[in-house]
Design a protein around this motif. Structure first.
Motif, PDB file in Angstrom:
ATOM      1  N   PHE A 272      55.336 -24.000 -69.686  1.00 18.43           N
ATOM      2  CA  PHE A 272      55.428 -22.677 -68.856  1.00 18.43           C
ATOM      3  C   PHE A 272      56.635 -21.872 -69.971  1.00 18.43           C
ATOM      4  N   ILE A 273      57.284 -20.814 -68.857  1.00 23.58           N
ATOM      5  CA  ILE A 273      58.558 -20.305 -68.953  1.00 23.58           C
ATOM      6  C   ILE A 273      59.300 -20.392 -67.198  1.00 23.58           C
ATOM      7  N   ALA A 274      59.567 -21.328 -67.422  1.00 22.56           N
ATOM      8  CA  ALA A 274      61.057 -21.871 -65.993  1.00 22.56           C
ATOM      9  C   ALA A 274      61.849 -20.827 -66.151  1.00 22.56           C
TER      10      ALA A 274
ATOM     11  N   GLY B 189      58.673  -7.910 -58.212  1.00 17.60           N
ATOM     12  CA  GLY B 189      58.235  -9.924 -58.082  1.00 17.60           C
ATOM     13  C   GLY B 189      58.300  -9.919 -59.229  1.00 17.60           C
ATOM     14  N   GLY B 190      57.754  -9.608 -60.875  1.00 13.40           N
ATOM     15  CA  GLY B 190      57.384 -10.380 -61.554  1.00 13.40           C
ATOM     16  C   GLY B 190      57.082  -9.503 -62.617  1.00 13.40           C
ATOM     17  N   GLY B 191      57.025 -10.149 -63.687  1.00 14.40           N
ATOM     18  CA  GLY B 191      55.809  -9.649 -65.013  1.00 14.40           C
ATOM     19  C   GLY B 191      54.739  -9.231 -64.839  1.00 14.40           C
ATOM     20  N   SER B 192      53.613  -9.752 -63.853  1.00 14.58           N
ATOM     21  CA  SER B 192      52.787  -9.512 -63.903  1.00 14.58           C
ATOM     22  C   SER B 192      52.468  -8.073 -62.650  1.00 14.58           C
ATOM     23  N   GLU B 193      53.212  -7.864 -61.799  1.00 18.39           N
ATOM     24  CA  GLU B 193      53.927  -6.746 -61.111  1.00 18.39           C
ATOM     25  C   GLU B 193      54.118  -5.326 -62.111  1.00 18.39           C
TER      26      GLU B 193
ATOM     27  N   ARG C 276      48.022 -11.558 -75.798  1.00 19.80           N
ATOM     28  CA  ARG C 276      48.589 -11.276 -74.815  1.00 19.80           C
ATOM     29  C   ARG C 276      48.535 -12.796 -73.207  1.00 19.80           C
ATOM     30  N   HIS C 277      48.996 -12.120 -72.711  1.00 18.51           N
ATOM     31  CA  HIS C 277      49.437 -12.652 -71.571  1.00 18.51           C
ATOM     32  C   HIS C 277      48.261 -11.900 -70.986  1.00 18.51           C
ATOM     33  N   TRP C 278      47.890 -13.291 -69.284  1.00 12.38           N
ATOM     34  CA  TRP C 278      46.812 -13.015 -68.997  1.00 12.38           C
ATOM     35  C   TRP C 278      46.947 -11.619 -67.873  1.00 12.38           C
ATOM     36  N   SER C 279      48.422 -11.809 -67.111  1.00  8.47           N
ATOM     37  CA  SER C 279      48.353 -10.510 -65.748  1.00  8.47           C
ATOM     38  C   SER C 279      48.104  -9.227 -67.044  1.00  8.47           C
ATOM     39  N   VAL C 280      48.214  -9.114 -68.142  1.00  8.29           N
ATOM     40  CA  VAL C 280      46.892  -7.696 -68.904  1.00  8.29           C
ATOM     41  C   VAL C 280      46.149  -7.952 -68.220  1.00  8.29           C
TER      42      VAL C 280
ATOM     43  N   ALA D 129      56.195  -9.074 -77.098  1.00 10.35           N
ATOM     44  CA  ALA D 129      56.956  -9.031 -77.824  1.00 10.35           C
ATOM     45  C   ALA D 129      58.151 -10.432 -76.898  1.00 10.35           C
ATOM     46  N   GLY D 130      57.688 -11.671 -77.753  1.00  9.26           N
ATOM     47  CA  GLY D 130      57.453 -12.969 -77.274  1.00  9.26           C
ATOM     48  C   GLY D 130      56.571 -13.318 -76.640  1.00  9.26           C
ATOM     49  N   THR D 131      55.300 -14.155 -77.017  1.00  9.53           N
ATOM     50  CA  THR D 131      54.257 -13.857 -76.415  1.00  9.53           C
ATOM     51  C   THR D 131      54.564 -15.700 -75.919  1.00  9.53           C
ATOM     52  N   THR D 132      53.541 -15.976 -74.405  1.00  9.82           N
ATOM     53  CA  THR D 132      54.127 -17.161 -73.744  1.00  9.82           C
ATOM     54  C   THR D 132      53.357 -18.284 -74.562  1.00  9.82           C
ATOM     55  N   ASN D 133      52.382 -18.698 -75.352  1.00 11.47           N
ATOM     56  CA  ASN D 133      51.842 -19.665 -76.194  1.00 11.47           C
ATOM     57  C   ASN D 133      53.288 -20.513 -77.190  1.00 11.47           C
TER      58      ASN D 133
ATOM     59  N   VAL E 298      55.600  -2.539 -74.212  1.00 17.58           N
ATOM     60  CA  VAL E 298      55.209  -3.517 -75.054  1.00 17.58           C
ATOM     61  C   VAL E 298      56.041  -4.898 -73.514  1.00 17.58           C
ATOM     62  N   ASP E 299      55.317  -6.288 -73.883  1.00 13.10           N
ATOM     63  CA  ASP E 299      55.446  -7.261 -72.899  1.00 13.10           C
ATOM     64  C   ASP E 299      56.462  -7.983 -73.553  1.00 13.10           C
ATOM     65  N   ALA E 300      57.669  -7.860 -72.291  1.00 14.38           N
ATOM     66  CA  ALA E 300      58.742  -8.520 -73.199  1.00 14.38           C
ATOM     67  C   ALA E 300      58.961  -9.045 -72.087  1.00 14.38           C
ATOM     68  N   ALA E 301      58.150 -10.097 -71.119  1.00 10.32           N
ATOM     69  CA  ALA E 301      58.378 -10.666 -70.201  1.00 10.32           C
ATOM     70  C   ALA E 301      59.486 -11.994 -70.642  1.00 10.32           C
ATOM     71  N   TYR E 302      59.284 -12.007 -72.042  1.00  9.04           N
ATOM     72  CA  TYR E 302      60.241 -13.384 -71.520  1.00  9.04           C
ATOM     73  C   TYR E 302      60.839 -13.306 -72.939  1.00  9.04           C
TER      74      TYR E 302
ATOM     75  N   HIS F 190      63.770 -13.439 -64.310  1.00  6.30           N
ATOM     76  CA  HIS F 190      63.375 -14.765 -63.648  1.00  6.30           C
ATOM     77  C   HIS F 190      63.372 -15.578 -64.854  1.00  6.30           C
ATOM     78  N   LYS F 191      62.933 -14.772 -65.990  1.00  8.18           N
ATOM     79  CA  LYS F 191      62.776 -16.133 -66.840  1.00  8.18           C
ATOM     80  C   LYS F 191      63.814 -16.704 -68.488  1.00  8.18           C
ATOM     81  N   TRP F 192      64.566 -15.668 -68.523  1.00  9.94           N
ATOM     82  CA  TRP F 192      65.146 -16.451 -69.967  1.00  9.94           C
ATOM     83  C   TRP F 192      66.438 -15.708 -69.296  1.00  9.94           C
TER      84      TRP F 192
HETATM   85  C1  LIG Z   1      54.488 -12.902 -72.134  1.00  2.11           C
HETATM   86  C2  LIG Z   1      54.753 -12.949 -70.166  1.00  2.11           C
HETATM   87  N1  LIG Z   1      54.013 -11.320 -69.980  1.00  2.11           N
HETATM   88  C3  LIG Z   1      54.227 -11.382 -68.094  1.00  2.11           C
HETATM   89  C4  LIG Z   1      54.372 -13.013 -67.625  1.00  2.11           C
HETATM   90  C5  LIG Z   1      53.490 -12.980 -66.511  1.00  2.11           C
HETATM   91  O1  LIG Z   1      55.205 -12.946 -65.803  1.00  2.11           O
HETATM   92  P1  LIG Z   1      55.351 -13.652 -63.836  1.00  2.11           P
HETATM   93  O2  LIG Z   1      54.300 -14.751 -63.900  1.00  2.11           O
HETATM   94  O3  LIG Z   1      56.621 -12.903 -63.565  1.00  2.11           O
HETATM   95  O4  LIG Z   1      54.724 -12.339 -63.307  1.00  2.11           O
HETATM   96  C6  LIG Z   1      54.517 -14.020 -68.133  1.00  2.11           C
HETATM   97  C7  LIG Z   1      54.391 -15.342 -67.327  1.00  2.11           C
HETATM   98  O5  LIG Z   1      54.993 -16.521 -68.067  1.00  2.11           O
HETATM   99  C8  LIG Z   1      54.660 -14.411 -69.557  1.00  2.11           C
HETATM  100  O6  LIG Z   1      54.684 -15.347 -69.832  1.00  2.11           O
END
Ligand SMILES: Cc1ncc(COP(=O)(O)O)c(C=O)c1O
Length: 488
Positions: free
Chosen positions: A98-100, A157-161, A190-194, A245-249, A272-276, A304-306
């Motif tokens: 995942f992304i630790a 709390g995180g990227g989803s929020e 995309r990440h499924w949080s979208v 900007a940095g896909t999870t996969n 832009v989802d640059a969460a990671y 809390h990722k990188w």
């Molecule tokens: C690209 C990307 N966007 C969004 C998220 C969701 O972030 P969070 O788990 O902090 O809610 C992740 C989580 O791995 C992610 O990789």
């Protein structure tokens, strides 16, 4: 003469309800600190962790709450053996699934300090210090990403929020009729949080266009243009493009500048989802790769990722910062004493939560203690590990690279040398290898699917990880694969 019931009531609440003896906090803190230091110093020498079934865990931990408190050493022992002992450790140098996150010690200490201070990071008047530190941290991030002054945001709390908050802000400018006709453009990677964010704000599935990617898993700009034109022709309202900007996969970065140009031409919101991937902008190479990110209307970035922070530390930046307060401000009568002055910020007006922890402290302390230079070295180190892992699997003779190193992620499949096996068996084999590796306690490596095939994936975000870890894990995967292909 006072009423006797008055005296009775007064004596009933005359002394505080101290939860412990006066010297207890000092005694147990030393014990807890010793346990924390021991764990922090020896994590790289311990197995990666383990899991247990629900019935097994119930057996270990399920109990009614005790009426009277118990001994700290006993509870600390339970925490270590039953709780931590039955979990995997994202901070471990060989946790590449995942992304630790692997927190700095500064950030761990800051969590302790923040919990004790217990500042209310929701309104300025209650904790101007906490609010100002959050503004400072947000301004650092704004600067890293070359966004203009006027950009504002908040820690979440995180990227989803963060992404949900961005979608809510962007939607605010739409009329109610527009909301039912608007279209959201996303990449198939995309990440499924979208999708969850879109669902929460009430978009129907037919309002989401999942766009195809190129061979490097990046959104195709011609596909985006085509989809927008088709939607306009149908009388729909193209609204927002969500780029990665940095896909999870695979760590792929969409062509942000080209996408920004499309958004400008059609007057669409660019998120832009640059969460990671966002810390990559600390390197020159990352600045080039992320060109265009500075044109975004909003950005999700997860410290809390990188960025070596404990969970939870997400962040949203919005270019026209005033839109946050326009979207979220409420003025109930019971908050009338804490209305901010014009130049102050109530962070509860910037997002979803009213009561907020002082999340900024851990980031602020880490950066001040270590300097941005340490972060640059961390990002470069993790990218080098991904490139090294790719080079190693390319030379081993029993792997196929499915996605070359991008940022700090590399994907590959074990493909047995001398025996031909079918696609379905190869897919099963990757998962079986990852499961056996995990069971061995050596490493946590996850699998994903690329181009319809199951693939192994390494994601490096940890400052402890070294090339020797990569050597050991790649050799273990090859050996597990070789052994398993005799029985597949
Ligand atoms: C690209 C990307 N966007 C969004 C998220 C969701 O972030 P969070 O788990 O902090 O809610 C992740 C989580 O791995 C992610 O990789």
């Amino acid at each position: 003469m006072p009423d006797p019931s008055f005296e009775h009531l007064r004596s009933a609440c005359a002394t505080p309800i101290v939860p412990h003896a006066p010297d207890w906090p000092r005694e147990v803190s030393l014990e807890a600190l010793e346990a924390i230091l021991c764990d922090y110093e020896h994590l790289d020498k311990t197995p990666i962790g383990r899991t247990k079934s629900r019935p097994e865990m119930e057996c270990l931990l399920h109990e009614p709450p005790p009426e009277d408190g118990r001994d700290f050493s006993h509870i600390l022992g339970e925490f270590q053996s039953k709780v931590v002992g039955n979990s995997f450790r994202p901070s471990h140098p060989r946790f590449w699934a995942f992304i630790a996150s692997a927190p700095t010690f500064a950030s761990i200490l800051a969590e302790f300090l923040a919990a004790n201070a217990n500042l209310f990071a929701g309104v300025w008047k209650e904790a101007a210090g906490a609010a100002e530190v959050e503004l400072v941290v947000l301004d650092w991030f704004r600067h890293f990403l070359s966004l203009p002054t006027g950009t504002l945001g908040l820690l979440t709390g995180g990227g989803s929020e963060a992404t949900l908050t961005a979608l809510t802000v962007a939607r605010e400018s739409l009329s109610f009729d527009g909301r039912s006709r608007c279209v959201l453009y996303v990449s198939e990677h995309r990440h499924w949080s979208v999708d969850r964010g879109a669902k929460i704000i009430g978009l129907r599935p037919d309002q989401i266009r999942s766009l195809p990617c190129d061979a490097d898993y990046r959104m195709r700009v011609d596909g985006l243009e085509h989809a927008i034109t088709a939607d306009l022709a149908r009388g729909l309202l193209p609204w927002l493009v969500l780029a990665n900007a940095g896909t999870t996969n695979t760590g792929s970065v969409d062509p942000l500048a080209d996408i920004a140009a499309v958004c400008a031409r059609h007057r669409l919101w660019l998120h832009v989802d640059a969460a990671y991937g966002w810390p990559m902008v600390l390197l020159e190479e990352g600045k080039r790769l992320f060109a265009g990110v500075e044109q975004a209307d909003s950005i999700t970035l997860d410290p809390h990722k990188w960025f070596a922070q404990p969970f939870e530390a997400g962040c949203l930046l919005v270019r026209r910062g005033e839109l946050l307060a326009k979207t979220f401000t409420m003025r109930p009568e019971y908050m009338q004493d804490v209305i901010p002055r014009e130049d102050e910020i109530n962070f509860c007006d910037q997002g979803i939560a009213l009561t907020r922890r002082f999340r900024a402290l851990k980031i602020w302390m880490s950066v001040k203690l270590l300097g941005v230079g340490w972060y640059r070295r961390l990002i470069a180190h993790n990218c080098a590990l991904a490139r090294y892992a790719e080079a190693l699997v390319r030379t081993a003779g029993c792997f196929e690279v499915t996605s070359a190193a991008k940022l700090s992620i590399v994907c590959f499949r074990y493909v047995p040398r001398d025996c031909a096996i079918g696609d379905a068996e190869l897919d099963t084999l990757q998962q079986a290898i990852a499961a056996e590796l995990l069971a061995s306690g050596l490493a946590f490596v996850s699998t994903t699917r690329l181009h319809g095939q199951t693939t192994l994936r390494f994601c490096f975000v940890n400052w402890r990880t070294t090339a020797a870890d990569v050597d050991e894990v790649v050799a273990a995967i090859a050996s597990i694969g070789d052994r398993m292909t005799c029985i597949v």
